[in-house]
Scaffold this active site. Structure first.
Site, PDB file in Angstrom:
ATOM      1  N   CYS A   7       0.866  -1.186   0.000  1.00 52.91           N
ATOM      2  CA  CYS A   7       0.000   0.000   0.000  1.00 52.91           C
ATOM      3  C   CYS A   7       0.903   1.236   0.000  1.00 52.91           C
ATOM      4  CB  CYS A   7      -0.980  -0.025   1.179  1.00 52.91           C
ATOM      5  SG  CYS A   7      -0.211   0.004   2.818  1.00 52.91           S
ATOM      6  N   ASN A  10       2.262   1.481   4.405  1.00 53.37           N
ATOM      7  CA  ASN A  10       2.594   0.191   5.054  1.00 53.37           C
ATOM      8  C   ASN A  10       2.313   0.201   6.560  1.00 53.37           C
ATOM      9  OD1 ASN A  10       5.482  -2.039   5.444  1.00 53.37           O
ATOM     10  ND2 ASN A  10       3.370  -2.578   5.085  1.00 53.37           N
ATOM     11  N   CYS A  12      -1.408   0.680   7.433  1.00 45.73           N
ATOM     12  CA  CYS A  12      -2.852   0.394   7.555  1.00 45.73           C
ATOM     13  C   CYS A  12      -3.271  -0.801   6.703  1.00 45.73           C
ATOM     14  CB  CYS A  12      -3.688   1.621   7.170  1.00 45.73           C
ATOM     15  SG  CYS A  12      -3.379   3.080   8.206  1.00 45.73           S
ATOM     16  N   ARG A  13      -3.386  -0.605   5.384  1.00 48.25           N
ATOM     17  CA  ARG A  13      -3.994  -1.640   4.541  1.00 48.25           C
ATOM     18  C   ARG A  13      -3.113  -2.864   4.345  1.00 48.25           C
ATOM     19  NH1 ARG A  13      -5.051   2.251  -0.343  1.00 48.25           N
ATOM     20  NH2 ARG A  13      -3.144   3.104   0.603  1.00 48.25           N
ATOM     21  N   SER A  14      -1.855  -2.677   3.927  1.00 47.96           N
ATOM     22  CA  SER A  14      -1.051  -3.876   3.619  1.00 47.96           C
ATOM     23  C   SER A  14      -0.660  -4.672   4.868  1.00 47.96           C
ATOM     24  CB  SER A  14       0.162  -3.542   2.733  1.00 47.96           C
ATOM     25  OG  SER A  14       1.049  -2.655   3.342  1.00 47.96           O
ATOM     26  N   ASP A 127      -7.874   4.075   1.068  1.00 55.78           N
ATOM     27  CA  ASP A 127      -6.979   4.411   2.175  1.00 55.78           C
ATOM     28  C   ASP A 127      -7.796   4.886   3.377  1.00 55.78           C
ATOM     29  OD1 ASP A 127      -5.032   5.394   3.823  1.00 55.78           O
ATOM     30  OD2 ASP A 127      -3.980   6.489   2.240  1.00 55.78           O
TER      31      ASP A 127
END
Ligand code: 4NP
Length: 162
Positions: A7, A10, A12-14, A127
């Site tokens: 993401c 690095n 939150c999402r990934s 995001d």
């Protein structure tokens, strides 16, 4: 097999995708067969643990997020078999440093593994960083569905490969 989720930050999402996939691989008895990491195209948070909001949303589902942020670099194209982006900007940023066509061939969007997202043409994980806690729940829901599809593909690839 080695899988890298990517993401922007690095944090939150990934890292959420990394923790969810590792958890589901363990449940599926595939924990020894697949290595999972995550990275960000931006370097602001290198060395940091995942965002507290991502950690607590995942913990409420029994999933630990234990990564430390690293920046995506060209060498990752060699180290991983599959590189899975959260949104189209992540894809474009990685394509820009891909050393050759075979490297670009390793790139996917996460939600390509969720048949309902494909059908809806809704392939990005937004995001959540600047929003509220609802965004983190939405990320988890999207990531969980896509990881179920990804595990199904891993299983059939392993069966095909013997
Ligand atoms: P992520 O969210 O890409 O899901 O980790 C973000 C985290 C931090 C920033 C941007 C996105 N940031 O600009 O610091």
């Amino acid at each position: 097999m080695r899988i890298l989720f990517v993401c922007l930050g690095n944090i939150c999402r990934s890292p959420t995708a990394e923790g969810v996939l590792r958890h589901k691989l363990g449940e599926a008895g595939l924990g020894e067969d697949v290595d999972v990491e995550s990275a960000g195209t931006g370097g602001w948070h290198v060395g940091h643990p995942p965002d507290e909001r991502a950690q607590s949303a995942a913990a409420a589902r029994g999933i630990a997020l234990e990564s430390r942020a690293q920046r995506f670099e060209a060498f990752h194209f060699e180290d991983f078999d599959l590189i899975v982006a959260m949104d189209r900007q992540n894809l474009a940023d990685m394509r820009a440093i891909a050393p050759h066509a075979a490297a670009e061939g390793k790139l996917r969007l996460l939600r390509e593994f969720d048949p309902l997202a494909v059908e809806a043409g809704d392939l990005e994980v937004p995001d959540p960083y600047y929003g509220g806690s609802r965004g983190f729940e939405d990320v988890l829901d999207m990531v969980e569905r896509a990881c179920d599809g990804l595990i199904a593909e891993i299983r059939s690839a392993m069966t095909a490969g013997g």
